[in-house]
Design a protein around this motif. Sequence first.
Motif, short mmCIF file in Angstrom:
data_model
loop_
_atom_site.label_atom_id
_atom_site.label_comp_id
_atom_site.label_asym_id
_atom_site.label_seq_id
_atom_site.Cartn_x
_atom_site.Cartn_y
_atom_site.Cartn_z
N GLU A 23 102.98 147.46 53.31
CA GLU A 23 101.86 147.97 54.10
C GLU A 23 100.68 148.29 53.21
N TRP A 25 96.72 150.12 53.72
CA TRP A 25 95.92 150.87 54.71
C TRP A 25 94.81 151.61 53.98
N ASN A 27 90.67 153.73 54.80
CA ASN A 27 89.67 154.12 55.79
C ASN A 27 88.28 153.62 55.43
N GLN A 318 97.82 156.92 61.45
CA GLN A 318 98.05 155.75 62.29
C GLN A 318 98.53 156.24 63.66
N GLU A 336 96.72 149.81 67.43
CA GLU A 336 96.20 151.03 66.84
C GLU A 336 94.73 151.07 67.21
N ASP A 358 94.17 144.11 60.94
CA ASP A 358 92.93 144.35 61.67
C ASP A 358 91.96 143.19 61.53
N ALA A 366 93.70 147.07 56.91
CA ALA A 366 95.04 147.45 57.38
C ALA A 366 95.85 146.17 57.56
#
Length: 377
Positions: A23, A25, A27, A318, A336, A358, A366
């Motif tokens: 994974e 991730w 922001n 998440q 999400e 995404d 992500a």
Amino acid sequence: MPFSTIAADATTVVGAYVDVSAEAWSNGLPILDIDGTWRRGYKARKGTQRAYQTGRAEAGLWWRWRAISADLPWRVGGLARVDASAITSGQAAEVLAAYQGKRDPDVGSYDARVRGLLWKGTGWTIQLPACLSGSGTWCMTLAWDHMQLQRLRVTRTDGVVSYLGDGNYGYQVQVRDDSWKTRAPFVGAPAPSGRGDALSLSWRWRAAPEMQADTPEADSPTMRVLNTLKPVEWRVQIKDVWSSLRWADINTNLAVIDSNTSQRNAQGYIDVQPLIRGQYRQQNLHERIPITTRTDIAWQADAGQWTLMLQHRQGLWQRWLGWRGQGDVRPSVSVEPVMGVLQLGLGWGPMEVSAWTDRSDAAARARGLALRGEWGW
């Protein structure tokens, strides 16, 4: 993100399993293009920028003691883990974005705070569930990872970077870099490997099959709505609730950058290397793995289950809403909505696979993949 136990045959009591997940991730950072130009995927933020990449692969044996753990198997297997995370001020990310794009930021002073952690290890894992029956089945699982570390690096940067205009920069920055690979003259070599341990906990409740009375009240619209709203399963996980990453006699680089420059290297990047004044020393490094908390809830539907998953790690949330089918072939879909991430999955017999993203290019912020299988004999 499936969380129910899968098995080839519920009557088997021993078998093999594989569990692989990865994974990434963030922001605001293009997490899959971290060494690129940041022209696509980067999102400027006034607050803190956070990002992580994590991967885990394990395979081994399972066995089921129904009197102790109901349908949850005990597991022991080989393990490989890799993890990288970064926390920066929004201003530091702006300077990095300008640096990666070989351009100058706006004139002004920028908070240069950066924290980074990178590690990799292999070893073994053991997972021990225990269950009690009451109003449904209540289970608690203790999981322990023990690893030999092949990599461990911790970086910290504090201070101010200023852009003065006309290609001129000012630096008042302190840097600390603890790294498994650092070698320096007149300083001894670090230990060839480190040690890592981590404890994780999870709790699960699953509703017991209910026998409804054959009465008009039991089949009334109100009762059907209430039964639909009641969850049939929930699970809370705290991953790496306690952890320890240790490396003996690691070399630490303590450096100061306190000068101005307009010099660029042959590749067009601002060159601060000639400005660095520092020293090396040895010490024992001890760090911890960031904690991940996760909650899963499932509601029964006519042809499957509706699901809600909440996960938190290092200030990043998440929030997944999804549906998964039931039976031998089990499609699933989740979204999400805050990040705009779509996840698709498929279960087929004892196997489950899911992937999410995404974006379809390297500018994604992500992305993830999970593969799980359990076979009995």
